[in-house]
Design a protein around this motif. Structure first.
Motif: not given
Ligand SMILES: CC(C)(COP(=O)(O)OP(=O)(O)OC[C@H]1O[C@@H](n2cnc3c(N)ncnc32)[C@H](O)[C@@H]1OP(=O)(O)O)[C@@H](O)C(=O)NCCC(=O)NCCS
Length: 178
Positions: A159-167, A41-42, A151-154
């Motif tokens: 690229g035009g989308q929000y993504y979840d992040t996992y810890f 995501g960089r 799980q951190l939502r969105k």
């Protein structure tokens, strides 16, 4: 620095070595690979920004190591970051060259770095964050023993989308129990 081997039955396909200034040119290529840009995501980095990125990690006291394959060729880097001895914890990160992915090198490198974190730095916990879409990384981390703690939502955008992040986290007691 000489290579370090894991006491946990790792086949030792890779060796962790000192990350040298001459490795930065290759790191710059890996960082700008489209898959790593998407998965981490960089935005793309210039060579000068890559040099500063490495310098900053050194200044922060991160443990940065190069990953070498069976032929002693550089295939990636791995690091422990945000090392906080008062809490016994550190974050971990890994990036392989595009050509070296999908061949088990990540598992060997992660196991060795986790062994350094718990065995030599006496950490209690090693953690990381990763994008929910990065199935290869999540599969690797689970195989090493990391569990999803949150799980951190969105949480990220690209690229035009929000993504979840996992810890994800791994405790020394869980590692020793292997
Ligand atoms: C993520 C990365 C470090 C993984 O290392 P790797 O050596 O390529 O990992 P491998 O493909 O050998 O997979 C290791 C394990 O993960 C699991 N795995 C791999 N791909 C998977 C997928 N698509 N779905 C589920 N599990 C998967 C498997 O269990 C695999 O072990 P196995 O093949 O023995 O069963 C590497 O691909 C990379 O550098 N990618 C780009 C940068 C990046 O995403 N870094 C992490 C940011 S959080």
């Amino acid at each position: 620095m000489d290579s370090v081997s894991s006491p946990h039955g790792d086949p030792g396909r890779v060796r962790l070595r000192a990350f040298e200034p001459e490795h930065i040119k290759e790191l710059h290529r890996w960082l700008n690979d489209p898959v790593s840009i998407e998965m981490v995501g960089r935005t793309p980095l210039t060579y000068e920004q890559t040099v500063k990125h490495v310098e900053k990690k050194r200044q922060n006291g991160d443990l940065v190591l190069a990953i070498a394959n069976e032929d002693d060729q550089l295939i990636g880097w791995i690091f422990l970051q945000h090392i906080e001895y008062e809490h016994g914890r550190a974050g971990i990160g890994i990036l392989l060259s595009p050509e070296a992915r999908g061949r088990g090198y990540g598992l060997s490198a992660m196991r060795q770095m986790v062994a350094i974190g718990f065995g030599q730095l006496r950490l209690n916990k090693i953690y990381l964050t990763t994008r929910g879409i990065n199935e290869q990384a999540i599969g690797l981390y689970k195989k090493v023993g990391f569990v999803v703690e949150g799980q951190l939502r969105k949480h990220g955008y690209s690229g035009g989308q929000y993504y979840d992040t996992y810890f994800m986290g791994l405790l020394a007691s869980e590692w020793s129990a292997d």
